[in-house]
Each structure stands twice: as C-alpha cells, then as structure tokens.
Design an enzyme around this catalytic site. Structure first.
Site, PDB file in Angstrom:
ATOM      1  N   ALA A 104      41.258   0.837   1.256  1.00  0.00           N
ATOM      2  CA  ALA A 104      40.437  -0.186   0.593  1.00  0.00           C
ATOM      3  C   ALA A 104      39.576  -0.890   1.636  1.00  0.00           C
ATOM      4  CB  ALA A 104      41.323  -1.185  -0.141  1.00  0.00           C
TER       5      ALA A 104
ATOM      6  N   TYR B 186      37.492  14.094  10.045  1.00  0.00           N
ATOM      7  CA  TYR B 186      37.294  15.520  10.334  1.00  0.00           C
ATOM      8  C   TYR B 186      37.606  15.753  11.806  1.00  0.00           C
ATOM      9  CZ  TYR B 186      33.062  13.418  12.049  1.00  0.00           C
ATOM     10  OH  TYR B 186      32.194  12.578  12.715  1.00  0.00           O
TER      11      TYR B 186
ATOM     12  N   GLY C 137      36.065  -0.521   4.477  1.00  0.00           N
ATOM     13  CA  GLY C 137      34.618  -0.393   4.301  1.00  0.00           C
ATOM     14  C   GLY C 137      34.198   0.946   3.709  1.00  0.00           C
TER      15      GLY C 137
ATOM     16  N   THR D 121      47.791  -2.370   2.078  1.00  0.00           N
ATOM     17  CA  THR D 121      47.822  -3.762   1.611  1.00  0.00           C
ATOM     18  C   THR D 121      47.379  -3.744   0.151  1.00  0.00           C
ATOM     19  OG1 THR D 121      47.122  -4.401   3.842  1.00  0.00           O
ATOM     20  CG2 THR D 121      47.027  -6.103   2.139  1.00  0.00           C
TER      21      THR D 121
ATOM     22  N   ASN E  45      24.620   1.405   6.012  1.00  0.00           N
ATOM     23  CA  ASN E  45      24.571   2.385   7.106  1.00  0.00           C
ATOM     24  C   ASN E  45      23.140   2.814   7.408  1.00  0.00           C
ATOM     25  OD1 ASN E  45      23.968   4.072   4.975  1.00  0.00           O
ATOM     26  ND2 ASN E  45      25.284   5.736   5.661  1.00  0.00           N
TER      27      ASN E  45
ATOM     28  N   GLY F 296      35.850  15.579   6.189  1.00  0.00           N
ATOM     29  CA  GLY F 296      34.687  14.725   5.989  1.00  0.00           C
ATOM     30  C   GLY F 296      33.440  15.092   6.771  1.00  0.00           C
TER      31      GLY F 296
ATOM     32  N   LYS G 251      28.365  -2.367  10.239  1.00  0.00           N
ATOM     33  CA  LYS G 251      27.809  -2.111   8.900  1.00  0.00           C
ATOM     34  C   LYS G 251      27.707  -3.388   8.053  1.00  0.00           C
ATOM     35  CE  LYS G 251      29.128   2.744   8.369  1.00  0.00           C
ATOM     36  NZ  LYS G 251      29.832   3.722   7.540  1.00  0.00           N
TER      37      LYS G 251
HETATM   38  P1  NDP Z   1      38.448   0.180   7.788  1.00  0.00           P
HETATM   39  O1  NDP Z   1      39.006  -0.274   9.075  1.00  0.00           O
HETATM   40  O2  NDP Z   1      37.443  -0.654   7.075  1.00  0.00           O
HETATM   41  O3  NDP Z   1      39.668   0.432   6.743  1.00  0.00           O
HETATM   42  C1  NDP Z   1      40.807   1.159   7.142  1.00  0.00           C
HETATM   43  C2  NDP Z   1      41.663   1.469   5.914  1.00  0.00           C
HETATM   44  O4  NDP Z   1      42.722   2.353   6.336  1.00  0.00           O
HETATM   45  C3  NDP Z   1      42.319   0.251   5.280  1.00  0.00           C
HETATM   46  O5  NDP Z   1      42.441   0.467   3.906  1.00  0.00           O
HETATM   47  C4  NDP Z   1      43.693   0.246   5.977  1.00  0.00           C
HETATM   48  O6  NDP Z   1      44.699  -0.394   5.213  1.00  0.00           O
HETATM   49  C5  NDP Z   1      43.978   1.724   6.060  1.00  0.00           C
HETATM   50  N1  NDP Z   1      44.904   2.103   7.142  1.00  0.00           N
HETATM   51  C6  NDP Z   1      44.711   1.968   8.472  1.00  0.00           C
HETATM   52  N2  NDP Z   1      45.738   2.486   9.168  1.00  0.00           N
HETATM   53  C7  NDP Z   1      46.614   2.953   8.244  1.00  0.00           C
HETATM   54  C8  NDP Z   1      47.908   3.583   8.345  1.00  0.00           C
HETATM   55  N3  NDP Z   1      48.475   3.848   9.534  1.00  0.00           N
HETATM   56  N4  NDP Z   1      48.527   3.941   7.195  1.00  0.00           N
HETATM   57  C9  NDP Z   1      47.945   3.689   5.999  1.00  0.00           C
HETATM   58  N5  NDP Z   1      46.754   3.084   5.842  1.00  0.00           N
HETATM   59  C10 NDP Z   1      46.089   2.718   6.957  1.00  0.00           C
HETATM   60  O7  NDP Z   1      37.883   1.657   8.089  1.00  0.00           O
HETATM   61  P2  NDP Z   1      36.758   2.443   7.279  1.00  0.00           P
HETATM   62  O8  NDP Z   1      36.978   2.188   5.837  1.00  0.00           O
HETATM   63  O9  NDP Z   1      35.415   2.135   7.865  1.00  0.00           O
HETATM   64  O10 NDP Z   1      37.054   3.985   7.646  1.00  0.00           O
HETATM   65  C11 NDP Z   1      38.153   4.695   7.091  1.00  0.00           C
HETATM   66  C12 NDP Z   1      38.086   6.163   7.478  1.00  0.00           C
HETATM   67  O11 NDP Z   1      36.970   6.816   6.901  1.00  0.00           O
HETATM   68  C13 NDP Z   1      37.983   6.414   8.988  1.00  0.00           C
HETATM   69  O12 NDP Z   1      38.847   7.495   9.308  1.00  0.00           O
HETATM   70  C14 NDP Z   1      36.542   6.820   9.187  1.00  0.00           C
HETATM   71  O13 NDP Z   1      36.402   7.675  10.304  1.00  0.00           O
HETATM   72  C15 NDP Z   1      36.271   7.558   7.890  1.00  0.00           C
HETATM   73  N6  NDP Z   1      34.834   7.590   7.531  1.00  0.00           N
HETATM   74  C16 NDP Z   1      34.215   8.799   7.439  1.00  0.00           C
HETATM   75  C17 NDP Z   1      32.872   8.880   7.080  1.00  0.00           C
HETATM   76  C18 NDP Z   1      32.209  10.224   7.001  1.00  0.00           C
HETATM   77  O14 NDP Z   1      30.988  10.278   6.885  1.00  0.00           O
HETATM   78  N7  NDP Z   1      32.947  11.321   7.016  1.00  0.00           N
HETATM   79  C19 NDP Z   1      32.062   7.675   6.786  1.00  0.00           C
HETATM   80  C20 NDP Z   1      32.826   6.446   6.897  1.00  0.00           C
HETATM   81  C21 NDP Z   1      34.152   6.425   7.268  1.00  0.00           C
HETATM   82  P3  NDP Z   1      44.891  -2.009   5.210  1.00  0.00           P
HETATM   83  O15 NDP Z   1      43.862  -2.541   4.253  1.00  0.00           O
HETATM   84  O16 NDP Z   1      46.273  -2.201   4.751  1.00  0.00           O
HETATM   85  O17 NDP Z   1      44.647  -2.459   6.639  1.00  0.00           O
END
Ligand code: NDP
Length: 277
Positions: free
Chosen positions: A130, A221, A132, A155, A88, A243, A67
């Site tokens: 926080a 989801y 994408g 973080t 997207n 979702g 993305k």
């Molecule tokens: P990223 O990898 O960009 O970000 C992941 C985020 O989750 C960060 O904030 C990270 O924290 C946090 N994180 C990861 N593991 C843990 C954990 N074990 N405990 C607490 N926090 C955690 O992913 P995306 O933002 O792209 O996606 C996030 C979610 O959203 C996914 O589950 C994805 O499937 C879902 N999604 C759903 C969509 C839909 O249409 N329904 C569309 C887009 C995404 P840190 O910054 O500290 O690493």
C-alpha cells in the site's frame, strides 16, 4: 539539429535503466531526444527541477525518493497523477504550467494486457502493498473494471485507507483493504507491489490464494526469479511475470506524453532482458 533534453531525477540514480531505455526509443523513432540521469541532493529536488527547465529542458522522469515532491510542486496534474499522489513524469505544458503525470499504472496495465495477454476486466485481483507504487497503479487498474480488487498490506490500516481513497472510482468492482492474513480465496491475478522482494523476503500469505489458473506479477525484477514469483510457482501458479516490462512501458508512456510518438516496446524489452538476465 540540436537534441531536446530530458532526464531522470532520483537519489541514488547511477543504477537507473531509464537513459538506456529512452535512448533506444529515440533511436527507434528518430526523435531528437537526449536523455541523461541527474542525482538531486536530498534537500535540493525543487531547485534541480527548476534549474533543468530554466536551462531549456523539455521533460523529466522522477524516481525514488522524489515522486511525492514532484507531485506537490506541479501547478497542473493529469487525472492519473492527481489520485496517485505521486508523479513520475514532469513537463511544461503549452500554457507554461509545470505539469505532473504518473505513467506507472499505464505501464503495469500495458505490460499485463498487451505484452502478456492477461485479462483484467471482470477478474479477481489481489494487490500486495500500500505504498507509492500501489497507490500509483490503483486508478488505471480500476479503470479496467476488475470484478474484485483486494489490497493486502503489512500495515493493514494503510490498505484500508487506500481502499477508501479510491471508493469513488470503483464502478462495479468490489474493493477492500486489509492485512496479509485476510485473503484466503483463489485470485486470477496477484500483483506484488511490496518492496519485500528487495530483501528477498516474502509476505506471510496463504498458499490458498494461488490456483492452477492464477497469474502472479512482481513489480520487482532482476536476473533471477524473484522470491515472490518463486513462491507462487512452487504453489502451482500458471505464470509468473516480473516488473521489467512495467518499467519499460511506463517509460514508453512518458515518451508518448512528451513527444506524441508511441515507441515499440518489444525490442527494448528484449534488449534490456538480455542485460538483466
Ligand atoms: P514504498 O516504500 O512506498 O512501499 C513499500 C511497501 O512494501 C509498503 O506497502 C510496505 O508495507 C511493504 N513492505 C516493505 N517491506 C516489506 C516486507 N519485508 N514484508 C512485507 N511488506 C513489506 O515503495 P514503493 O511502493 O515505491 O515500491 C514498491 C516496490 O515496487 C519496489 O520493489 C519497487 O522497486 C517496485 N516498483 C517497480 C516499478 C516498475 O516499474 N517495475 C515502479 C515502481 C515501483 P508497510 O506499509 O507496512 O510499510
């Protein structure tokens, strides 16, 4: 008549529900759309996109992990893509520019407001994560003018950076970012935009954020209630939404960008829910 070509690009891509969603939209609207899935090599995204449009392709959806690259290679961006820092949806506009859009935020807002009747204006919203996905939905969420929007992340610095990034779009909304331990008040809506649920994990949250009228939304989801939604329901949340609707609404918004026709999402959500559930 030959169909117009669309596709979703990602790596991996075989799990994607987008071809099924868009073929249901095409059947419903009568639009001559053919939609496939393309796995781009991790080091070959730009060539995949260029090749697709050179062959006469009309539009692409972009998913993990491309993305940000899609955003960077576009020569034009819509307002909602610009601030999201990720795209997207790609298409060639009337002047021949490769144009990036981001419909994730519109998809989330549509699912909450239209499909579930969840008010956003003047509400207190907590968003977890926080990455994408959260960055992509910030602009459309703020446009709904909640009373407060709090970003909490594993973080904490990344949550604060995100709050600063959107400081000029807050209007009257109180916007702040920090760690998971910091929100201890009850919220009207808590959105989980972390990927913690993917591993069946739960961010370390205070149950005090959940009250009897709190609605929770997990961007993830699946066939079962997600770990986060289960935790919220066990702590007394009024409703928990996953979702799947966001996924289908962001697809519908992309379809509307490309075709100028807004599909009816309700039957598509029902069809996909049957498969997921
Ligand atoms: P990223 O990898 O960009 O970000 C992941 C985020 O989750 C960060 O904030 C990270 O924290 C946090 N994180 C990861 N593991 C843990 C954990 N074990 N405990 C607490 N926090 C955690 O992913 P995306 O933002 O792209 O996606 C996030 C979610 O959203 C996914 O589950 C994805 O499937 C879902 N999604 C759903 C969509 C839909 O249409 N329904 C569309 C887009 C995404 P840190 O910054 O500290 O690493």
């Amino acid at each position: 008549m030959k169909n117009d070509l669309y596709a979703v690009v990602g790596n991996p891509i075989s799990h994607s529900k987008s071809p099924r969603i868009h073929s249901l939209f095409a059947a419903q609207t009568g639009e001559p759309v053919e939609y496939t899935a393309i796995q781009a090599p991790l080091d070959g995204f730009a060539d995949t996109v260029t090749g697709f449009f050179d062959r006469g392709g009309c539009g692409l959806n972009i998913t993990v992990p491309f993305k940000e690259q899609a955003w960077a290679m576009a020569s034009k961006r819509t307002w909602r893509a610009e601030k999201a820092g990720a795209a997207n949806t790609l298409f060639i506009d009337g002047d021949g520019h490769l144009t990036a859009d981001n419909t994730d935020g519109a998809g989330l807002v549509a699912d909450l407001v239209k499909n579930h009747g969840v008010a956003l204006a003047n509400q207190r919203i907590l968003i977890l994560g926080a990455g994408g996905a959260v960055r992509g939905v910030m602009g459309p969420l703020l446009a709904e003018q909640p009373r407060a929007l709090v970003i909490a992340n594993r973080t904490p610095a990344k949550a604060r950076v995100l709050a600063d990034l959107f400081a000029d779009e807050v209007g009257a909304t109180q916007l702040r970012g920090g760690g998971f331990e910091q929100p201890t008040e009850v919220f009207d809506l808590v959105i989980n935009g972390t990927s913690a649920s993917l591993q069946g994990e739960l961010p370390p949250l205070s149950p005090a954020i959940i009250g009897p009228s709190t609605v929770v939304y997990d961007m993830m989801y699946g066939p079962d209630t997600t770990t986060f939604n289960r935790w919220a329901l066990d702590n007394g949340a009024r409703a928990a939404i996953d979702g799947l609707g966001m996924l289908i609404e962001q697809a519908a918004a992309a379809f509307a960008v490309w075709r100028g026709v807004q599909p009816d999402t309700a039957p598509v959500i029902a069809a996909l829910r049957d498969r997921v559930g």
